[in-house]
Enzyme design. Structure first.
Site, PDB file in Angstrom:
ATOM      1  N   SER A  48      44.529  35.720  36.706  1.00 22.87           N
ATOM      2  CA  SER A  48      44.229  35.247  35.350  1.00 22.87           C
ATOM      3  C   SER A  48      44.932  36.102  34.317  1.00 22.87           C
ATOM      4  O   SER A  48      45.072  35.692  33.177  1.00 22.87           O
ATOM      5  CB  SER A  48      42.737  35.370  35.042  1.00 22.87           C
ATOM      6  OG  SER A  48      41.958  34.950  36.090  1.00 22.87           O
ATOM      7  N   GLU A  52      48.148  26.040  35.355  1.00 25.97           N
ATOM      8  CA  GLU A  52      49.267  26.662  34.646  1.00 25.97           C
ATOM      9  C   GLU A  52      50.247  27.173  35.707  1.00 25.97           C
ATOM     10  O   GLU A  52      49.875  27.975  36.565  1.00 25.97           O
ATOM     11  CB  GLU A  52      48.762  27.820  33.773  1.00 25.97           C
ATOM     12  CG  GLU A  52      47.955  27.338  32.574  1.00 25.97           C
ATOM     13  CD  GLU A  52      47.333  28.462  31.748  1.00 25.97           C
ATOM     14  OE1 GLU A  52      47.220  28.306  30.527  1.00 25.97           O
ATOM     15  OE2 GLU A  52      46.941  29.508  32.325  1.00 25.97           O
ATOM     16  N   ASN A  60      44.104  31.140  27.980  1.00 25.42           N
ATOM     17  CA  ASN A  60      43.305  32.327  27.668  1.00 25.42           C
ATOM     18  C   ASN A  60      43.835  33.076  26.454  1.00 25.42           C
ATOM     19  O   ASN A  60      43.146  33.924  25.901  1.00 25.42           O
ATOM     20  CB  ASN A  60      43.230  33.262  28.878  1.00 25.42           C
ATOM     21  CG  ASN A  60      42.203  32.765  29.877  1.00 25.42           C
ATOM     22  OD1 ASN A  60      41.301  32.007  29.526  1.00 25.42           O
ATOM     23  ND2 ASN A  60      42.347  33.166  31.124  1.00 25.42           N
ATOM     24  N   HIS A  63      47.905  29.140  38.214  1.00 24.32           N
ATOM     25  CA  HIS A  63      46.603  29.501  37.653  1.00 24.32           C
ATOM     26  C   HIS A  63      45.711  28.269  37.586  1.00 24.32           C
ATOM     27  O   HIS A  63      45.869  27.411  36.709  1.00 24.32           O
ATOM     28  CB  HIS A  63      46.796  30.125  36.258  1.00 24.32           C
ATOM     29  CG  HIS A  63      45.544  30.656  35.662  1.00 24.32           C
ATOM     30  ND1 HIS A  63      45.167  30.434  34.363  1.00 24.32           N
ATOM     31  CD2 HIS A  63      44.545  31.404  36.210  1.00 24.32           C
ATOM     32  CE1 HIS A  63      44.005  31.023  34.135  1.00 24.32           C
ATOM     33  NE2 HIS A  63      43.615  31.615  35.230  1.00 24.32           N
TER      34      HIS A  63
HETATM   35  N1  LIG Z   1      36.571  32.971  38.614  1.00 21.38           N
HETATM   36  C1  LIG Z   1      37.335  32.350  37.752  1.00 21.38           C
HETATM   37  O1  LIG Z   1      36.866  31.643  36.845  1.00 21.38           O
HETATM   38  C2  LIG Z   1      38.825  32.464  37.868  1.00 21.38           C
HETATM   39  C3  LIG Z   1      39.631  31.487  37.248  1.00 21.38           C
HETATM   40  C4  LIG Z   1      41.018  31.566  37.410  1.00 21.38           C
HETATM   41  C5  LIG Z   1      41.573  32.600  38.132  1.00 21.38           C
HETATM   42  N2  LIG Z   1      40.765  33.537  38.724  1.00 21.38           N
HETATM   43  C6  LIG Z   1      41.409  34.581  39.521  1.00 21.38           C
HETATM   44  O2  LIG Z   1      41.274  34.222  40.892  1.00 21.38           O
HETATM   45  C7  LIG Z   1      41.184  35.412  41.692  1.00 21.38           C
HETATM   46  C8  LIG Z   1      39.922  35.348  42.532  1.00 21.38           C
HETATM   47  O3  LIG Z   1      38.808  35.217  41.694  1.00 21.38           O
HETATM   48  P1  LIG Z   1      37.368  34.761  42.256  1.00 21.38           P
HETATM   49  O4  LIG Z   1      36.543  34.493  41.050  1.00 21.38           O
HETATM   50  O5  LIG Z   1      37.539  33.728  43.291  1.00 21.38           O
HETATM   51  O6  LIG Z   1      36.876  36.123  42.933  1.00 21.38           O
HETATM   52  P2  LIG Z   1      35.813  36.312  44.129  1.00 21.38           P
HETATM   53  O7  LIG Z   1      35.310  37.700  43.974  1.00 21.38           O
HETATM   54  O8  LIG Z   1      34.855  35.172  44.177  1.00 21.38           O
HETATM   55  O9  LIG Z   1      36.730  36.234  45.444  1.00 21.38           O
HETATM   56  C9  LIG Z   1      37.695  37.175  45.786  1.00 21.38           C
HETATM   57  C10 LIG Z   1      37.799  37.217  47.299  1.00 21.38           C
HETATM   58  O10 LIG Z   1      38.961  37.953  47.657  1.00 21.38           O
HETATM   59  C11 LIG Z   1      38.653  38.712  48.797  1.00 21.38           C
HETATM   60  N3  LIG Z   1      39.618  39.806  48.896  1.00 21.38           N
HETATM   61  C12 LIG Z   1      39.627  40.969  48.241  1.00 21.38           C
HETATM   62  N4  LIG Z   1      40.704  41.695  48.604  1.00 21.38           N
HETATM   63  C13 LIG Z   1      41.391  40.959  49.498  1.00 21.38           C
HETATM   64  C14 LIG Z   1      42.584  41.164  50.258  1.00 21.38           C
HETATM   65  N5  LIG Z   1      43.273  42.287  50.154  1.00 21.38           N
HETATM   66  N6  LIG Z   1      42.987  40.191  51.081  1.00 21.38           N
HETATM   67  C15 LIG Z   1      42.283  39.044  51.196  1.00 21.38           C
HETATM   68  N7  LIG Z   1      41.147  38.807  50.531  1.00 21.38           N
HETATM   69  C16 LIG Z   1      40.709  39.750  49.689  1.00 21.38           C
HETATM   70  C17 LIG Z   1      37.211  39.143  48.600  1.00 21.38           C
HETATM   71  O11 LIG Z   1      36.607  39.503  49.825  1.00 21.38           O
HETATM   72  C18 LIG Z   1      36.612  37.880  47.984  1.00 21.38           C
HETATM   73  O12 LIG Z   1      36.091  37.017  48.974  1.00 21.38           O
HETATM   74  C19 LIG Z   1      41.266  36.578  40.724  1.00 21.38           C
HETATM   75  O13 LIG Z   1      42.597  36.996  40.629  1.00 21.38           O
HETATM   76  C20 LIG Z   1      40.806  35.963  39.407  1.00 21.38           C
HETATM   77  O14 LIG Z   1      41.314  36.644  38.296  1.00 21.38           O
HETATM   78  C21 LIG Z   1      39.408  33.483  38.612  1.00 21.38           C
END
Ligand SMILES: NC(=O)c1ccc[n+]([C@@H]2O[C@H](COP(=O)([O-])OP(=O)(O)OC[C@H]3O[C@@H](n4cnc5c(N)ncnc54)[C@H](O)[C@@H]3O)[C@@H](O)[C@H]2O)c1
Length: 428
Positions: free
Chosen positions: A137, A170, A208, A158
């Protein structure tokens, strides 16, 4: 070697869709995996936490069957998508065991070192033609691609939360992303039923970044005590058509999550005063009043999850939408959104069409900022910003050069026109 002749009239089998891997099977990764599986790709799930990929597949299986139960998709479609999930040798995080993929989407934690490590491994183990995408993000795509030998294939994809429901993606160009990689990724997400928009890896990308003043202006007014959150929310929903006001929306997103995005954009723009987070929101975060999830944010939440005392006063809301700009949250918010969008396009980060699409789909705005620009007129927006800049100097309200040019360019044209007429008059 001879080739087996194809019997004439046999329809050629369509090429199988390339397999996709999703690294990080949390809320975003699982959602993205669902989208890709429903589009017909085999999807390999990977997560560093042992068992997390398998658990995600269990949850997705139950989600898809529930969707079928409710008649949203057919039972066959659900079973077909479920059949596409793969918990393979790489499932528990060993990316060197991942077979060759067409596309890998990383959705692991938002930490540069973690992402760099993942991309370095993918870069050396996946074929050169595999597209490598990050769902980050806020991190810079070129920085994520630093350890990859062919950084041209590293891009941002994204998705918005929740990925199965949100249409917008995106497609982010990092400093080294190749046009071919961006084109392939754009076509692919379009084939998944999504609406891709293109942008550079600018802090906050389109949504954002452009959205910051939607929260910031109302928070500043509440902070000064010039209006209540409920009245400000009502003014913006009733008079600008937003589906939800900024206070209710940030309570829903989580004040901590929204604050972190704002702070990240502010830090990445070298603390540009345009994006400075408010003390109002910081106080909410520090007090642990994070919104609906903690039972209290700007509003208090009952058992049913509905905000209490969130009804604004009609009379007060009208005043907040019609008064002089300093006390007019609608004029302030729309002028700042337009200014931000004009500036983004001026810097060459995205097209105006993509900015409008992104804001309508990514944040559910009733109109895109350029539609508001056309409706309000550049001169009005510029005047509003100049009034605000005079009242609150320091750079937050500085108009984009491009906005000034839109207005003063028109004046120049007018001047040039007058000069031409004068010149003609002299001739006559
Ligand atoms: N939550 C949102 O609204 C949102 C929206 C757009 C983008 N994002 C981005 O998406 C990404 C994930 O966000 P999320 O909300 O799903 O987080 P989350 O915490 O729900 O999930 C992250 C997962 O990644 C795993 N993980 C951590 N390190 C790892 C590695 N080295 N290899 C493989 N897996 C690994 C964790 O165990 C976890 O299951 C982030 O970069 C976040 O910025 C989030």
């Amino acid at each position: 070697m001879t080739q087996t002749p194809q019997p004439s009239g046999t329809p050629s089998t369509p090429d199988a869709l390339p397999p996709v891997a999703v690294v990080g099977a949390g809320s975003m990764g699982a959602g993205i995996a669902q989208v890709a599986a429903q589009a017909g790709h085999d999807v390999h799930l990977v997560d560093v936490r042992p068992g997390a990929a398998a658990e995600a597949v269990e949850r997705l299986t139950s989600t898809l069957r529930k969707l079928a139960g409710k008649g949203k998709i057919t039972a066959d479609a659900a079973e077909e998508a479920i059949g596409h999930f793969v918990v393979g040798p790489a499932a528990d995080g060993d990316l060197t065991a991942l077979p060759p993929m067409g596309l890998v989407i990383e959705a692991a934690v938002e930490r540069l070192d973690v992402k760099q490590d993942i991309f370095r491994t993918l870069g050396s183990h996946q074929p050169a033609e595999t597209l490598l995408a990050s769902n980050t993000s806020s991190l810079d795509i070129a920085a994520i691609a630093e350890g990859v030998d062919e950084p041209g294939r590293v891009i941002g994809l994204h998705f918005f939360n929740p990925p199965p429901l949100m249409k917008l993606v995106e497609v982010v160009r990092g400093g080294n992303s190749s046009p071919q990689a961006l084109d392939r990724a754009t076509a692919l997400v379009r084939s998944w039923g999504k609406t891709p928009v293109r942008c550079t890896s600018t802090p906050g990308f389109i949504v954002n970044r452009v959205a910051r003043p939607f929260y910031g202006e109302a928070q500043r007014m509440a902070q000064r005590g010039s209006a209540s959150p409920a009245d400000l929310d009502l003014a913006l929903t009733r008079y600008a058509g937003f589906a939800m006001g900024p206070f209710r929306l940030t309570d829903l997103i989580g004040q901590d999550v929204n604050y972190a995005v704002g702070e990240s954009v502010w830090e990445q723009t070298d603390r540009d005063p345009r994006y400075e987070p408010t003390a109002y929101q910081k106080d909410l975060v520090d007090a642990g009043t994070l919104g609906r999830k903690s039972g209290r944010g700007v509003y208090a939440y009952g058992e049913d999850g509905a905000p209490q005392d969130a009804e604004g006063d009609e009379f007060a809301a009208r005043a907040l939408a019609t008064g002089p700009v300093e006390s007019n949250v609608v004029a302030r918010t729309l002028s700042m959104l337009v200014n931000e969008a004009v500036d983004l396009v001026h810097r060459g980060e995205a097209t105006r069409e993509d900015v409008d699409t992104a804001m309508r789909l990514g944040t559910n705005y009733p109109k895109g900022p350029f539609e508001w620009l056309d409706e309000l007129g550049a001169a009005t927006v510029l005047e509003n910003l100049r009034v605000m800049d005079a009242a609150y100097p320091g750079g937050r309200y500085r108009p984009s050069e491009a906005l000034v040019a839109l207005v003063e360019g028109a004046v120049e044209d007018g001047e040039a026109h007058t000069q031409k007429q004068n010149a003609r008059g002299d001739d006559a």
